[in-house]
Motif scaffolding. Sequence first.
Motif, mmCIF file in Angstrom:
data_model
loop_
_atom_site.group_PDB
_atom_site.id
_atom_site.type_symbol
_atom_site.label_atom_id
_atom_site.label_comp_id
_atom_site.label_asym_id
_atom_site.label_seq_id
_atom_site.Cartn_x
_atom_site.Cartn_y
_atom_site.Cartn_z
ATOM 1 N N ALA A 54 -17.024 28.878 -51.714
ATOM 2 C CA ALA A 54 -16.723 27.583 -50.547
ATOM 3 C C ALA A 54 -16.440 27.239 -51.590
ATOM 4 N N THR A 55 -15.624 27.787 -53.045
ATOM 5 C CA THR A 55 -14.232 26.669 -53.573
ATOM 6 C C THR A 55 -13.409 27.692 -53.565
ATOM 7 N N LEU A 56 -13.089 28.711 -52.468
ATOM 8 C CA LEU A 56 -12.072 29.220 -52.355
ATOM 9 C C LEU A 56 -11.133 28.924 -51.938
ATOM 10 N N PRO A 57 -9.493 28.555 -52.027
ATOM 11 C CA PRO A 57 -9.020 27.457 -50.374
ATOM 12 C C PRO A 57 -9.371 27.979 -48.981
ATOM 13 N N PRO A 58 -8.936 27.294 -48.665
ATOM 14 C CA PRO A 58 -9.741 27.881 -46.679
ATOM 15 C C PRO A 58 -9.167 29.243 -46.488
ATOM 16 N N ARG A 59 -7.909 29.483 -46.676
ATOM 17 C CA ARG A 59 -6.936 30.346 -46.246
ATOM 18 C C ARG A 59 -7.462 31.637 -46.483
ATOM 19 N N GLN A 60 -7.961 31.696 -47.923
ATOM 20 C CA GLN A 60 -8.452 32.980 -48.958
ATOM 21 C C GLN A 60 -9.636 33.050 -48.154
ATOM 22 N N ARG A 61 -10.715 32.132 -47.854
ATOM 23 C CA ARG A 61 -12.123 32.359 -47.784
ATOM 24 C C ARG A 61 -12.442 33.257 -46.485
ATOM 25 N N ALA A 62 -11.066 32.457 -45.675
ATOM 26 C CA ALA A 62 -11.131 33.046 -44.311
ATOM 27 C C ALA A 62 -10.573 34.347 -43.833
ATOM 28 N N ALA A 63 -9.791 34.468 -44.961
ATOM 29 C CA ALA A 63 -9.043 36.179 -44.561
ATOM 30 C C ALA A 63 -10.191 36.887 -45.286
ATOM 31 N N TRP A 64 -10.982 36.711 -46.507
ATOM 32 C CA TRP A 64 -11.846 37.495 -47.235
ATOM 33 C C TRP A 64 -13.039 37.605 -46.114
ATOM 34 N N LEU A 65 -13.033 36.212 -45.027
ATOM 35 C CA LEU A 65 -14.246 36.519 -44.139
ATOM 36 C C LEU A 65 -14.523 37.864 -42.939
ATOM 37 N N LEU A 66 -13.406 37.560 -42.660
ATOM 38 C CA LEU A 66 -12.052 38.140 -41.348
ATOM 39 C C LEU A 66 -12.891 39.683 -41.854
ATOM 40 N N ARG A 67 -11.958 39.845 -42.750
ATOM 41 C CA ARG A 67 -11.819 41.588 -43.550
ATOM 42 C C ARG A 67 -13.575 41.837 -44.198
ATOM 43 N N GLU A 68 -14.199 41.335 -44.855
ATOM 44 C CA GLU A 68 -15.255 41.744 -45.344
ATOM 45 C C GLU A 68 -16.696 41.514 -44.409
ATOM 46 N N VAL A 69 -16.961 40.875 -43.265
ATOM 47 C CA VAL A 69 -17.525 40.027 -42.691
ATOM 48 C C VAL A 69 -17.419 41.172 -41.049
ATOM 49 N N GLU A 70 -16.719 40.196 -41.275
ATOM 50 C CA GLU A 70 -15.701 40.597 -39.596
ATOM 51 C C GLU A 70 -15.591 42.168 -39.678
ATOM 52 N N GLY A 71 -15.044 42.290 -40.836
ATOM 53 C CA GLY A 71 -14.361 43.916 -40.828
ATOM 54 C C GLY A 71 -13.453 44.298 -39.616
ATOM 55 N N MET A 72 -11.647 43.083 -39.787
ATOM 56 C CA MET A 72 -10.785 43.197 -39.728
ATOM 57 C C MET A 72 -9.995 43.944 -39.757
#
Length: 188
Positions: free
Chosen positions: A135-153
């Motif tokens: 939640a403390t990450l800037p939105p684009r960093q958080r989105a990039a991490w989630l898309l890579r780690e959770v969605e496997g993109m």
Amino acid sequence: MRTESQALADLGDLPLIDLASGGDLEAFDVLVARFGPRLHGYARRMLSDECAVQEVVQDSFVAAWRGLGTFRRDSSVQTWLFAICSRKITDAYRKRAPLPIGDDIDDHTAVSTLGLPYPSVSGGAFVDALEASLATLPPRQRAAWLLREVEGMAYQEIGEVLTLGAGAARGHYTRARGALRESMRSWQ
């Protein structure tokens, strides 16, 4: 004997897009069922208000329905839907008002934002710390991490979702990973 719904569920994403483009609501319903939970999970991790999350996901599918004829096939259906959702999340940030903290802040009976059952797993301090760090990450960093780690993109797909080049997507992911590593150092 297979029903039409079962036959639709067995189709790939592109044939479903073709059918939905022709007005087939059931084909679009299959796409919503296929991608809805994942879009919801992504939006839930990007936004703190469940009402905003539901609105973003709904608006994403409305925009997808309206834009079926504009799907260019130069990306996957998944990437296209996540890109729409990402734009809707950005819109939600623009109009977001501060939310009052309620008594339900520690409600661990709710569904985990990581898709894990709160009572048995997510109530743990590690998951709480990870979600707080995210939640403390800037939105684009958080989105990039989630898309890579959770969605496997792949980075190329993340770039398409976030309207960045693959290198920039990788940079956002790398910075997010470094920030999370630092903030989660006590868990190593």
